[in-house]
Design a protein around this motif. Structure first.
Motif, short mmCIF file in Angstrom:
data_model
loop_
_atom_site.label_atom_id
_atom_site.label_comp_id
_atom_site.label_asym_id
_atom_site.label_seq_id
_atom_site.Cartn_x
_atom_site.Cartn_y
_atom_site.Cartn_z
N HIS A 3 0.96 -1.35 0.17
CA HIS A 3 -0.25 0.06 -0.07
C HIS A 3 0.84 1.13 -0.03
N LYS A 4 0.23 2.43 -0.33
CA LYS A 4 0.83 3.66 -0.14
C LYS A 4 0.30 4.53 0.84
N VAL A 5 1.18 5.56 1.32
CA VAL A 5 0.71 6.55 2.30
C VAL A 5 0.43 7.78 1.66
N ALA A 6 -0.67 8.58 1.74
CA ALA A 6 -0.76 9.90 0.89
C ALA A 6 -0.90 10.88 2.06
N LYS A 7 0.00 12.03 1.99
CA LYS A 7 -0.07 13.03 2.95
C LYS A 7 -0.45 14.25 1.95
N PHE A 8 -1.39 15.01 2.75
CA PHE A 8 -2.06 16.26 2.19
C PHE A 8 -1.91 17.39 3.04
N GLY A 9 -1.05 18.43 2.68
CA GLY A 9 -0.59 19.59 3.40
C GLY A 9 -1.78 20.30 3.43
N GLY A 10 -1.48 21.48 4.09
CA GLY A 10 -2.51 22.72 4.66
C GLY A 10 -3.22 23.19 3.36
N THR A 11 -2.43 23.45 2.46
CA THR A 11 -3.08 24.36 1.25
C THR A 11 -3.95 23.49 0.39
N SER A 12 -3.58 22.11 0.52
CA SER A 12 -4.14 21.03 -0.06
C SER A 12 -5.58 20.68 0.40
N ASP A 166 9.85 2.05 18.01
CA ASP A 166 9.49 0.78 18.10
C ASP A 166 7.86 0.46 18.70
N THR A 167 7.43 1.20 19.51
CA THR A 167 6.32 1.44 20.05
C THR A 167 5.30 1.57 18.86
N VAL A 168 5.61 2.69 18.22
CA VAL A 168 4.51 3.06 16.94
C VAL A 168 4.53 1.94 16.00
N VAL A 169 5.76 1.27 15.79
CA VAL A 169 5.56 0.05 14.90
C VAL A 169 4.48 -1.18 15.48
N GLN A 170 4.84 -1.33 16.60
CA GLN A 170 4.02 -2.17 17.36
C GLN A 170 2.50 -1.90 17.45
N LEU A 171 2.22 -0.37 17.98
CA LEU A 171 0.87 -0.33 17.70
C LEU A 171 0.10 -0.11 16.30
N ALA A 172 0.97 0.35 15.45
CA ALA A 172 0.37 0.12 13.95
C ALA A 172 0.13 -1.22 13.49
N SER A 173 0.93 -1.92 13.98
CA SER A 173 0.77 -3.38 13.50
C SER A 173 -0.59 -4.08 13.97
N GLU A 174 -1.03 -3.49 15.17
CA GLU A 174 -2.13 -3.99 15.99
C GLU A 174 -3.45 -3.18 15.63
N ARG A 175 -3.27 -1.71 15.37
CA ARG A 175 -4.39 -0.97 15.03
C ARG A 175 -4.54 -0.32 13.60
N ILE A 176 -3.57 -0.32 13.02
CA ILE A 176 -3.77 -0.15 11.37
C ILE A 176 -3.81 -1.14 10.54
N THR A 177 -2.74 -1.88 10.64
CA THR A 177 -2.54 -2.91 9.42
C THR A 177 -3.69 -3.95 9.22
N PRO A 178 -4.25 -4.44 10.20
CA PRO A 178 -5.42 -5.14 9.90
C PRO A 178 -6.71 -4.41 9.31
N LEU A 179 -6.70 -3.24 9.48
CA LEU A 179 -7.77 -2.50 8.56
C LEU A 179 -7.69 -2.11 7.16
N LEU A 180 -6.15 -2.29 6.55
CA LEU A 180 -5.78 -1.83 5.45
C LEU A 180 -6.36 -2.66 4.37
N GLU A 181 -6.80 -3.96 4.38
CA GLU A 181 -7.24 -4.78 3.38
C GLU A 181 -8.54 -4.20 3.02
N LYS A 182 -9.41 -3.57 3.86
CA LYS A 182 -10.85 -3.28 3.54
C LYS A 182 -10.99 -1.61 3.48
N GLN A 183 -10.26 -0.98 4.20
CA GLN A 183 -10.66 0.55 4.50
C GLN A 183 -9.38 1.57 4.10
#
Ligand code: ADP
Ligand code: ASP
Ligand code: MG
Length: 462
Positions: A3-12, A166-183
């Motif tokens: 997957h890709k991550v997209a970041k949109f700045g303030g003027t966007s 390290d904590t961000v990697v762990q929390l992302a794997s629990e709270r973000i990665t499982p959602l990416l398939e569908k959302q």
């Protein structure tokens, strides 16, 4: 997941039309699964003005009304749920409450002020992410709003917190990665939270860094930074109309550009990307069809001159002491004092009895406080004489093999033969040569250098 991550700045994300263009970008790429947003343009600056506590009540109310206006103008185009509407109302109320609390603080309550400031600034990204999630939902995207503070764990250094990767990697794997398939996850840049759950921020412009961190933590294939320019240019296009977008640039070169003032990327953005060799794309949300710049580990071309960066409002601190003559430990003493006041040393040159230093103010604390305090000066003056020169500009020539290529200095300084160059630093990296000039000469200096180094070459050589 690929997957890709997209970041949109303030003027966007400044208004509904701009948000709709960002929605088009998300819709055009199936692989974009994480969307990181900044606050709508102007909102963070208004929040910063409230965080000083210096505004009288009428001006405070005017700033809050302006924030509310920016967000309402977007909200009127949307069918927000009652839950979303009350979240927005709560956030606007919170802005008013925190601004009032800050205004009532007494002198000496700095710690409370910085903590409240981060809470206040975070409201900008919380508002824009709520609105943008709904824009996406109404365009048929299965978008899910995520409070990034559940994942972005940081230190408690309010204003410029350090990320606990390290904590961000762990929390992302629990709270973000499982959602990416569908959302498609829509979340906030710039903000995080410490272990105790207090809101923190990563320094002004930090949303680029957030996007890169979430990309690293979820093992994405590319980080797309959508902004208001069609890529990374040879120099800030606001300085000279002759600047042009680069097709590619290496991590090292882009990191130096960001460090030395190219606002298009927050200085820390490339750290996560470099750790995992994730390519970063920079393009314009207004003109996605115009393409952009790819930042990657290895580039096809490795020109000596790639770009010129500018950092304004530099302060040069010169410390002088006869004790320095052949005496070990003097520099250590000076640097210890600077470290005690949390100042990071940027450029350094030394002579027999003096050291000249510029202080790094990139990603400085969110309130934009001046860095040289009276207390720090008093400590320095106890060990040496101190001279301070203000309003200088740091110009950085960025490229490759600058340390081993012949004639770089000749070309540079012959172009600037009539300019007083106050300080020069080169040799620590093969990617830059930095120097200080008077602030009011900076634009002219860069335009002339750009002409000499980029326009006389065929475009694309650089
Ligand atoms: P965003 O709100 O999308 O994060 P920023 O204002 O932080 O956008 O960054 C984009 C701005 O960076 C551009 O409008 C441009 O003026 C400035 N900039 C500075 N140096 C460069 C450069 N070398 N290339 C492109 N933009 C640059
Ligand atoms: N909204 C924050 C700022 O203006 C973060 C960002 O835009 O990256 O600094
Ligand atoms: Mg930015």
């Amino acid at each position: 997941m690929n997957h890709k991550v997209a970041k949109f700045g303030g003027t966007s994300l400044a208004n509904f039309e701009a948000m709709s263009r960002c929605a088009d970008i998300v819709l055009s790429s199936q692989s974009t699964r994480i969307v990181v947003v900044s606050a709508s343009s102007g909102v963070t600056n208004l929040l910063v003005s409230l965080s000083t506590g210096a505004l009288p009540a009428t001006q405070r109310n005017a700033a809050i009304a302006k924030i509310s206006e920016i967000q309402s103008a977007i909200a009127t185009h949307l069918e927000l749920s009652s839950q979303q509407l009350s979240l927005i109302d709560d956030l606007l109320e919170k802005v008013g409450d925190i601004a009032t609390s800050i205004a009532r603080l007494n002198v000496g309550e700095e710690q409370v002020r910085t903590q409240l400031t981060d809470k206040l600034l975070a409201c900008g990204e919380q508002l824009s992410s709520t609105l943008f999630t709904q824009v996406l939902i109404e365009r048929g995207v299965n978008a899910h709003w995520l409070d990034v503070r559940d994942v972005m764990r940081t230190s408690s250094d309010f204003g410029k917190a350090t990320v606990c990767i390290d904590t961000v990697v762990q929390l992302a794997s629990e709270r973000i990665t499982p959602l990416l398939e569908k959302q498609v996850i829509v979340t906030q840049g710039f903000i995080g939270s410490d272990e105790a759950g207090n809101t923190t921020t990563l320094g002004r412009g930090g949303s680029d860094y957030s996007a890169a961190l979430l990309g690293e933590a979820t093992h994405c294939s590319q980080i797309d930074i959508w902004t208001d320019v069609t890529g990374i240019f040879t120099t800030d296009p606001r300085i000279t109309a002759q600047a042009y977008a680069l097709e590619e640039i290496s991590f090292n070169e882009a990191a130096e550009m960001a460090t030395f003032g190219a606002k298009v990327l927050h200085p820390s953005t490339l750290i996560p990307a470099m750790r995992c060799k994730i390519p970063v794309f920079v393009g314009s949300s207004r003109a996605p069809e115009a393409g952009g710049t790819i930042v990657r580990n290895e580039t096809e071309s490795k020109p000596v001159y790639r770009a010129i960066a500018l950092r304004r409002e530099q302060t040069l601190l010169t410390v002088t002491s006869m004790d320095m003559l052949h005496a070990p430990g003097f520099l250590a003493r000076v640097f210890t004092i600077l470290a005690k006041y949390n100042l990071s040393v940027d450029l350094v040159t030394t002579s027999e009895v003096s050291v000249a230093i510029t202080l790094d103010n990139t990603g400085s604390n969110s309130g934009g406080n001046t860095q040289i305090s009276q207390a720090m000066l008093a400590e320095l003056e106890a060990v040496c004489q101190v001279t301070i020169e203000k309003d200088l500009a740091l110009v950085a020539l960025i490229g490759n093999a600058i340390d081993t290529s012949y004639g770089v200095g000749t070309r540079l300084f012959s172009t600037l033969h009539d300019v007083n160059v106050r300080m020069i630093c080169q040799g620590a990296s093969s990617h830059n040569l930095c120097f200080l000039v008077e602030g009011n000469q900076a634009t002219d200096v860069i335009s002339r250098l750009h002409h000499a180094m980029f326009e006389q070459n065929a475009q694309g050589v650089a």
